[in-house]
Design an enzyme around this catalytic site. Structure first.
Site, short mmCIF file in Angstrom:
data_model
loop_
_atom_site.label_atom_id
_atom_site.label_comp_id
_atom_site.label_asym_id
_atom_site.label_seq_id
_atom_site.Cartn_x
_atom_site.Cartn_y
_atom_site.Cartn_z
N GLY A 28 0.74 -1.23 0.08
CA GLY A 28 -0.05 0.03 -0.02
C GLY A 28 0.64 1.31 -0.11
O GLY A 28 0.62 2.45 0.51
N TYR A 185 -12.64 -3.67 12.39
CA TYR A 185 -11.29 -2.85 11.73
C TYR A 185 -10.39 -2.96 13.06
O TYR A 185 -9.01 -3.32 12.66
CB TYR A 185 -11.54 -1.62 11.43
CG TYR A 185 -10.22 -0.71 11.26
CD1 TYR A 185 -9.33 -0.96 10.17
CD2 TYR A 185 -9.81 0.11 11.96
CE1 TYR A 185 -8.24 -0.44 9.98
CE2 TYR A 185 -8.52 0.89 12.06
CZ TYR A 185 -7.72 0.37 10.73
OH TYR A 185 -6.85 1.23 10.70
#
Length: 325
Positions: A28, A185
Site C-alpha cells: 500500500g 477494523y
C-alpha cells in the site's frame, strides 16, 4: 518484551541516516501513510518498492515522490492482499527487479470500512481481516527466502491506535455473528500486531537474523496532511478547519515517522513498538510499551494456528519459510 526508553538523541526525522544499499517493500505504498513512508525512505537513497493493486496508482505515487526526491530509486510490483492466491507471485516480481534479498517488508496496506454491510473477499474471508492480517501473514511467508537472505532484515507491521480498546474473539475471528465495522477494523489491526510480536518470538527462538517490529502512526488525518498531487490534494479550507485538532493529532506525513524509524534506526530491536511521543497520537517517534493484550503469547499462538488454517491452501510449496509455519 523490550522496555521503552527515551528517544535516541541522534534521531532526526528531517535528517534520516543514508541507506543506499538497502531495499524496502511497502504494501500500500501508493497512498496514505504508506505513501509518506515511501517518500521518506526514498530520500535515504534506498531502493523503495511500492506494492500496489494497480500500476496506475503506483505510477501516480512515483510521480509525486520524484517531484520531491528527484533521484529516488523507485519500483512497483502488483500486490493485492485480499487475493491470497496472487501473493505467491510476489517473490517472482521482486526477482524480476533484480533483487536477491529484501532488507525490510513494511506491512502497511489496509482497509477500513465505516458502515455495513459486511464484505467478503473472493476467498470467502471478511474483507478487513483478509486484507489487514491474513494477506500480510501469507505475504511474509512467501517473502521469507528474500528476508532471510539479507544480513539483518526487518518486518515492520503498521498497527493502529484502534487496537488498544479491542480484544480478539477467536471464536468469531471473521465477525460472522456480530459485525460492527469499527470494531472489526480494530480487531483486524490487533490481529496484525499480535502476529508481529509472535513472529519475533519465533524468529528469536530459531536464531534467525530477521526481526519483527510494530509501529503505528497515532492520529493521522487527511486534512492535516500536506498535498502531494496527484496522490493527495487536500484543500486549504479543510486544513484550516482541522487546525484545532492539530493540538492532539497530526498529518499522515508525520504519522509515517514511527514506521520509518522502526525500519531504519540501527538501535531498533525486534519485539518493539514505536509510536508518536505525545499520548501515542502525535509527535516524534519513540518507543512505547505495548498493551498486555497485544503481546499475550497464548492468544497469539491460537491466532497463528487459526491464520495458518485459513491461509494454508495458498501456501503450499513455499520453501523455505519462516520459523513456526
Amino acid at each position: 518484551m523490550p522496555k521503552p526508553t527515551p528517544a535516541e538523541p541522534h534521531w532526526n526525522v528531517n535528517a534520516l541516516p543514508p541507506a543506499p544499499n538497502r531495499s524496502f517493500l511497502i504494501t500500500g505504498g501508493n497512498a496514505g501513510i504508506g505513501y509518506f513512508v515511501a517518500e521518506q525512505l526514498a530520500a535515504t537513497g534506498a531502493l523503495v518498492i511500492l506494492g500496489s493493486r494497480t500500476a496506475r496508482k503506483a505510477e501516480a505515487a512515483t510521480t509525486a515522490i520524484r517531484a520531491r526526491v528527484p533521484q529516488a530509486r523507485l519500483r512497483h510490483i502488483p500486490l493485492d492482499l485480499a487475493d491470497l492466491a496472487s501473493l505467491e507471485s510476489a517473490p517472482r516480481h521482486l526477482a524480476d527487479l533484480g533483487l536477491n534479498h529484501l532488507d525490510a517488508l513494511i506491512a502497511n496496506a489496509g482497509v477500513a470500512l465505516d458502515a455495513p454491510p459486511r464484505r467478503e473477499t473472493n476467498d470467502g474471508h471478511e474483507l478487513m481481516l483478509a486484507t489487514n492480517h491474513l494477506g500480510h501473514f501469507a505475504l511474509t511467508h512467501w517473502l521469507a527466502p528474500l528476508l532471510t537472505a539479507a544480513p539483518a532484515a526487518r518486518v515492520v507491521t503498521v498497527g493502529s491506535f484502534a487496537a488498544r480498546s479491542e480484544r480478539l474473539d477467536l471464536s468469531d475471528l471473521q465477525s460472522t455473528r456480530d459485525y460492527r465495522p469499527k470494531r472489526t477494523y480494530g480487531r483486524s489491526k490487533l490481529a496484525q500486531m499480535s502476529f508481529a510480536f509472535e513472529l519475533d518470538r519465533r524468529l528469536r527462538a530459531a536464531s534467525s537474523p530477521v526481526r519483527s517490529l510494530v509501529a503505528h502512526p497515532g492520529g493521522a488525518l487527511d486534512a492535516l496532511t500536506p498535498p502531494r498531487p496527484p496522490v493527495h490534494t487536500g484543500s486549504t479550507a479543510a486544513r484550516v478547519r482541522a487546525l484545532p485538532a492539530a493540538a492532539m493529532v497530526q498529518g499522515k506525513d508525520h504519522g509515517a515517522w514511527p514506521i520509518v524509524r522502526a525500519a531504519l534506526d540501527p538501535a531498533a530491536e525486534g519485539g518493539q513498538m514505536w509510536g508518536p511521543r505525545m499520548f501515542g497520537l502525535r509527535g516524534a517517534p519513540v518507543l512505547e510499551q505495548p498493551r498486555p493484550h497485544m503481546t499475550d503469547p497464548g492468544t497469539a499462538a491460537r491466532l497463528w494456528e487459526a491464520s495458518l488454517t485459513l491461509t494454508c491452501p495458498y501456501l503450499i510449496g513455499a520453501q523455505p519459510n519462516m520459523p513456526g509455519w
